[in-house]
Design an enzyme around this catalytic site. Structure first.
Site, PDB file in Angstrom:
ATOM      1  N   HIS A  67     -39.764   5.349  50.689  1.00  0.00           N
ATOM      2  CA  HIS A  67     -39.299   7.011  50.860  1.00  0.00           C
ATOM      3  C   HIS A  67     -41.202   7.199  50.730  1.00  0.00           C
ATOM      4  O   HIS A  67     -41.642   7.692  49.508  1.00  0.00           O
ATOM      5  CB  HIS A  67     -38.199   7.094  50.126  1.00  0.00           C
ATOM      6  CG  HIS A  67     -38.453   8.753  49.866  1.00  0.00           C
ATOM      7  ND1 HIS A  67     -37.312   9.245  49.362  1.00  0.00           N
ATOM      8  CD2 HIS A  67     -38.630   9.594  50.351  1.00  0.00           C
ATOM      9  CE1 HIS A  67     -37.233  10.206  49.713  1.00  0.00           C
ATOM     10  NE2 HIS A  67     -38.234  10.802  49.877  1.00  0.00           N
ATOM     11  N   ALA A 148     -38.390  20.763  48.893  1.00  0.00           N
ATOM     12  CA  ALA A 148     -39.228  20.662  49.446  1.00  0.00           C
ATOM     13  C   ALA A 148     -38.541  21.097  50.989  1.00  0.00           C
ATOM     14  O   ALA A 148     -39.035  20.295  51.626  1.00  0.00           O
ATOM     15  CB  ALA A 148     -40.591  20.389  49.583  1.00  0.00           C
ATOM     16  N   ASN A 220     -35.426  14.473  40.394  1.00  0.00           N
ATOM     17  CA  ASN A 220     -35.737  15.712  40.933  1.00  0.00           C
ATOM     18  C   ASN A 220     -34.422  15.239  41.908  1.00  0.00           C
ATOM     19  O   ASN A 220     -34.070  15.244  42.474  1.00  0.00           O
ATOM     20  CB  ASN A 220     -37.039  14.306  41.809  1.00  0.00           C
ATOM     21  CG  ASN A 220     -38.262  14.356  40.872  1.00  0.00           C
ATOM     22  OD1 ASN A 220     -38.354  13.714  40.515  1.00  0.00           O
ATOM     23  ND2 ASN A 220     -38.066  15.691  39.919  1.00  0.00           N
ATOM     24  N   ASP A 248     -45.777   9.374  39.865  1.00  0.00           N
ATOM     25  CA  ASP A 248     -47.115   9.575  39.774  1.00  0.00           C
ATOM     26  C   ASP A 248     -47.254  10.770  38.154  1.00  0.00           C
ATOM     27  O   ASP A 248     -48.618  10.833  37.951  1.00  0.00           O
ATOM     28  CB  ASP A 248     -47.388  11.139  40.773  1.00  0.00           C
ATOM     29  CG  ASP A 248     -46.354  11.737  40.529  1.00  0.00           C
ATOM     30  OD1 ASP A 248     -45.075  12.126  39.844  1.00  0.00           O
ATOM     31  OD2 ASP A 248     -46.353  12.956  41.612  1.00  0.00           O
ATOM     32  N   HIS A 251     -43.811  14.022  38.947  1.00  0.00           N
ATOM     33  CA  HIS A 251     -42.592  14.312  39.439  1.00  0.00           C
ATOM     34  C   HIS A 251     -41.303  14.180  37.862  1.00  0.00           C
ATOM     35  O   HIS A 251     -40.551  14.853  37.675  1.00  0.00           O
ATOM     36  CB  HIS A 251     -42.249  14.186  40.104  1.00  0.00           C
ATOM     37  CG  HIS A 251     -42.374  14.673  41.821  1.00  0.00           C
ATOM     38  ND1 HIS A 251     -43.989  14.695  42.094  1.00  0.00           N
ATOM     39  CD2 HIS A 251     -42.165  15.075  42.365  1.00  0.00           C
ATOM     40  CE1 HIS A 251     -43.820  14.234  42.449  1.00  0.00           C
ATOM     41  NE2 HIS A 251     -42.716  14.699  43.388  1.00  0.00           N
ATOM     42  N   ASP A 273     -42.329   8.968  47.750  1.00  0.00           N
ATOM     43  CA  ASP A 273     -42.318  10.019  48.079  1.00  0.00           C
ATOM     44  C   ASP A 273     -43.477  11.311  48.626  1.00  0.00           C
ATOM     45  O   ASP A 273     -43.498  11.988  48.783  1.00  0.00           O
ATOM     46  CB  ASP A 273     -41.143  11.371  47.314  1.00  0.00           C
ATOM     47  CG  ASP A 273     -40.878  12.492  47.646  1.00  0.00           C
ATOM     48  OD1 ASP A 273     -40.711  12.309  49.033  1.00  0.00           O
ATOM     49  OD2 ASP A 273     -40.717  13.387  47.224  1.00  0.00           O
ATOM     50  N   ALA A 307     -43.605  19.621  46.148  1.00  0.00           N
ATOM     51  CA  ALA A 307     -43.186  19.027  48.133  1.00  0.00           C
ATOM     52  C   ALA A 307     -43.928  17.627  47.923  1.00  0.00           C
ATOM     53  O   ALA A 307     -44.163  17.256  49.211  1.00  0.00           O
ATOM     54  CB  ALA A 307     -44.278  19.887  48.343  1.00  0.00           C
TER      55      ALA A 307
END
Length: 383
Positions: A67, A148, A220, A248, A251, A273, A307
């Site tokens: 992804h 987003a 998320n 990360d 998120h 992502d 986003a």
């Protein structure tokens, strides 16, 4: 310390000696034999000729990102064939040998064009990470959890349109609450992933049992875990579904990441992502056709909605290890598990005889020293 020697093999044969090889879920000192594009043996060899000495090094499978929307200024939703090629080389140079090119919510015409460009790259460009297929994230998402994505373009799942795009569509993201969702899940020959949804536990569990055994970036763009309404997260724990997870630490907070990897690591697939800013600095970018601001390495829309990320999967793997998750879990969840979620773990994501020879050789801190892709050494990014 022994010198780390590199050997350019004659023909298509290569031996990696004395490395700590990630195989069968753990690191063990072993040798690897590569013949052509595939691993021919893993074990202990009495090789008398010159070989690649990996003493003190880790050897892990090439990573798989199922992804990712983009990197280095480009986006799979809008990139030209040439730009997709540049993106593929970035992934490969960062130890990511396989990717799923991921689009965002767009008009049907824009989706058709994006799919054509990705397919042309898959057919004609072999100079970077392999594209396993296409991941459609949108437009079949809930307006209540659109994140987003352009809310004006969201709509019910349309199996006829998706089938018209061809067999390279491997994942379709879907909110189970639409009245056409269950029929779509039953009929689609690829993988349906529960995504951007307001649905509760029962609806999510039903969707998983009918075949939507994949969850897009868990936590998320979905309802949170509540002790009386566990939602999609609860359905993940009660089924054999795989869940993507963004690592990360933006998120999802580190304590929750540690909790998830302590509870059910065998079904977690690390995804980036990532959007166009991955590999670049703060600034103004786009995700599809939406404007995105990146500040302090956090990508948001004008209303503050996240986003996507600006970090690649390899660096997420390292980030996860740095916050206390076992290195074995972090490596597995960025290599074998995403491959297994797609039914591809006999081909990629593992260091085992018969698998494609995609490997990353690192130092003890998982800094990349060399990349092997389909049995050949390839250039790594400057770090």
């Amino acid at each position: 310390m022994r010198k780390f020697l590199w050997y350019n093999p004659i023909g298509d044969f290569m031996i990696l000696k004395n490395g700590y090889v990630f195989t069968d879920g753990s690191f063990t000192k072993k040798d690897i034999s590569i013949s052509g594009k595939r691993i021919s043996a893993v074990g202990s060899f009495n090789e008398t000729g010159e070989a690649i000495d990996c003493t003190g090094k880790y050897i892990i499978p090439g990573l798989t990102d199922i992804h990712t929307h983009g990197c280095i200024g480009y986006d799979f939703s809008t990139a030209s064939v040439e730009e997709i090629g540049k993106m593929r080389r970035y992934y490969l140079q960062n130890g990511i040998t396989s990717i799923m090119a991921t689009t965002v919510t767009m008009s049907d015409d824009d989706i058709v064009q994006a799919v054509k460009n990705i397919q042309l790259s898959m057919k004609n460009d072999s100079s970077g990470a392999r594209i396993l297929g296409i991941n459609l994230e949108g437009p079949y998402l809930s307006p209540r959890k659109c994140g987003a994505h352009d809310i004006s373009l969201l709509k019910k799942p349309d199996i006829d349109f998706v089938n018209s795009l061809g067999n390279d569509i491997k994942i379709v993201n879907i909110a189970p609450e639409y009245d056409t969702s269950i029929d779509f899940i039953k009929k689609f020959k690829g993988k349906c992933s529960i995504a951007h949804t307001d649905c509760g536990y029962e609806k999510a569990k039903t969707a998983i049992e009918l075949g939507a055994d994949h969850i897009t970036h868990i936590f998320n763009a979905m309802n949170g875990l509540h002790h009386r309404e566990p939602g999609v997260i609860g359905a993940f724990f009660d089924t054999d579904a795989y869940a993507e997870i963004i690592c990360d630490t933006v998120h999802i907070a580190p304590p929750v990441l540690r909790m998830m990897f302590a509870a059910k690591p065998q079904r977690l697939a690390i995804i980036s992502d990532s959007m166009a800013a991955a590999g670049l600095s703060d600034g103004e970018y786009t995700l599809g056709k939406l404007s995105v601001t990146v500040k302090n390495s956090i990508a948001t829309l004008s209303d503050g909605v996240l986003a996507g990320s600006v970090m690649n999967v390899y660096n997420m793997m390292k980030k996860l290890i740095s916050i206390g998750v076992k290195k074995e879990s972090a490596v597995s969840s960025s290599s074998e598990i995403p491959a297994k979620s797609l039914g591809l773990n006999r081909e990629i994501g593992r260091i085992a005889p018969g698998c494609t020879a995609d490997m990353v050789i690192t130092d003890g801190e998982f800094n990349i020293e060399k990349i092997i892709f389909e049995g050949k050494q390839t250039e790594a990014a400057n770090r």
